[in-house]
Design a protein around this motif. Structure first.
Motif, PDB file in Angstrom:
ATOM      1  N   ALA A  25       0.839  -1.210   0.000  1.00 51.51           N
ATOM      2  CA  ALA A  25       0.000   0.000   0.000  1.00 51.51           C
ATOM      3  C   ALA A  25       0.869   1.254   0.000  1.00 51.51           C
ATOM      4  O   ALA A  25       0.573   2.236  -0.699  1.00 51.51           O
ATOM      5  CB  ALA A  25      -0.930  -0.008   1.214  1.00 51.51           C
ATOM      6  N   PHE A  26       1.967   1.230   0.755  1.00 52.83           N
ATOM      7  CA  PHE A  26       2.888   2.365   0.792  1.00 52.83           C
ATOM      8  C   PHE A  26       3.503   2.600  -0.591  1.00 52.83           C
ATOM      9  O   PHE A  26       3.532   3.735  -1.087  1.00 52.83           O
ATOM     10  CB  PHE A  26       3.987   2.120   1.829  1.00 52.83           C
ATOM     11  CG  PHE A  26       5.078   3.152   1.802  1.00 52.83           C
ATOM     12  CD1 PHE A  26       4.879   4.398   2.373  1.00 52.83           C
ATOM     13  CD2 PHE A  26       6.305   2.875   1.214  1.00 52.83           C
ATOM     14  CE1 PHE A  26       5.882   5.355   2.354  1.00 52.83           C
ATOM     15  CE2 PHE A  26       7.306   3.827   1.190  1.00 52.83           C
ATOM     16  CZ  PHE A  26       7.098   5.069   1.758  1.00 52.83           C
ATOM     17  N   LEU A  27       3.980   1.531  -1.220  1.00 54.27           N
ATOM     18  CA  LEU A  27       4.591   1.657  -2.548  1.00 54.27           C
ATOM     19  C   LEU A  27       3.586   2.199  -3.561  1.00 54.27           C
ATOM     20  O   LEU A  27       3.903   3.101  -4.347  1.00 54.27           O
ATOM     21  CB  LEU A  27       5.136   0.301  -3.015  1.00 54.27           C
ATOM     22  CG  LEU A  27       5.769   0.265  -4.401  1.00 54.27           C
ATOM     23  CD1 LEU A  27       6.963   1.201  -4.489  1.00 54.27           C
ATOM     24  CD2 LEU A  27       6.166  -1.157  -4.758  1.00 54.27           C
ATOM     25  N   ARG A  28       2.372   1.694  -3.533  1.00 52.78           N
ATOM     26  CA  ARG A  28       1.336   2.167  -4.454  1.00 52.78           C
ATOM     27  C   ARG A  28       1.049   3.658  -4.237  1.00 52.78           C
ATOM     28  O   ARG A  28       0.930   4.423  -5.197  1.00 52.78           O
ATOM     29  CB  ARG A  28       0.053   1.367  -4.268  1.00 52.78           C
ATOM     30  CG  ARG A  28       0.130  -0.026  -4.792  1.00 52.78           C
ATOM     31  CD  ARG A  28      -1.076  -0.860  -4.354  1.00 52.78           C
ATOM     32  NE  ARG A  28      -0.912  -2.236  -4.727  1.00 52.78           N
ATOM     33  CZ  ARG A  28      -1.171  -2.717  -5.929  1.00 52.78           C
ATOM     34  NH1 ARG A  28      -1.640  -1.929  -6.863  1.00 52.78           N
ATOM     35  NH2 ARG A  28      -0.982  -3.980  -6.200  1.00 52.78           N
ATOM     36  N   ALA A  29       0.922   4.067  -2.995  1.00 48.98           N
ATOM     37  CA  ALA A  29       0.639   5.477  -2.690  1.00 48.98           C
ATOM     38  C   ALA A  29       1.772   6.376  -3.176  1.00 48.98           C
ATOM     39  O   ALA A  29       1.535   7.444  -3.751  1.00 48.98           O
ATOM     40  CB  ALA A  29       0.414   5.662  -1.189  1.00 48.98           C
TER      41      ALA A  29
END
Length: 163
Positions: A25-29
């Motif tokens: 989720a962090f990478l996507r954001a």
């Protein structure tokens, strides 16, 4: 941007699903904030070097050599791989990648490029799943095969890609 968090290696202990999901989720954001060049999320980077991907390490290449190619070639492939818009275009766009069957989830990014997630869980990214990603990304991988890893540290296919 580069972030690294080491919790062991891919053999023991396995990375909990919740941890992998938070990092995904962090990478996507982060990938949505600006035009992507390349990114990845893996459990096999330990030993590749501080900024090198496993594919770079086993191909004797460095980011200084691979970053200028970011619109036509990926620096590696993994459970989650972020591509540039040029790479996405070379792969036939979102529809072309969906047709490959190699990815559990494909998310188009607002400024071009995509986030490609191979399997629903990090622990499932082994064997056939690695092979499918390798084959789907063949046209944007380096032409030469990486050297075999005698220590079995990395989830790579040790052959030249078919484009």
């Amino acid at each position: 941007m580069s972030a690294r968090y080491v919790v062991g290696d891919r053999r023991t202990p396995p990375i909990p699903d919740e941890t992998a999901e938070v990092w995904s989720a962090f990478l996507r954001a982060e990938a949505e904030k600006w035009p992507p060049v390349f990114g990845y999320l893996a459990d096999d980077s330990f030993g590749a070097g501080s900024t090198r991907t496993p594919l770079e390490a086993m191909s004797a290449r460095f980011p200084e050599q691979t970053l200028p190619l970011a619109d036509s070639e990926v620096r590696g492939y993994s459970w989650v791989t972020v591509t540039s818009s040029g790479v996405l275009e070379r792969l036939g766009g979102i529809d072309g990648l969906r047709g490959s069957g190699a990815f559990h989830d494909i998310t188009a990014l607002p400024s071009g490029g995509a986030v490609l997630q191979a399997t629903s869980r990090l622990a499932q990214y082994e064997g056939d799943a690695v092979r499918q990603v390798f084959e789907a990304l063949g046209p944007v991988l380096p032409e030469k095969a990486p050297w075999p890893d005698e220590f079995d540290r990395f989830k790579l296919i040790y052959e030249a890609p078919r484009s």
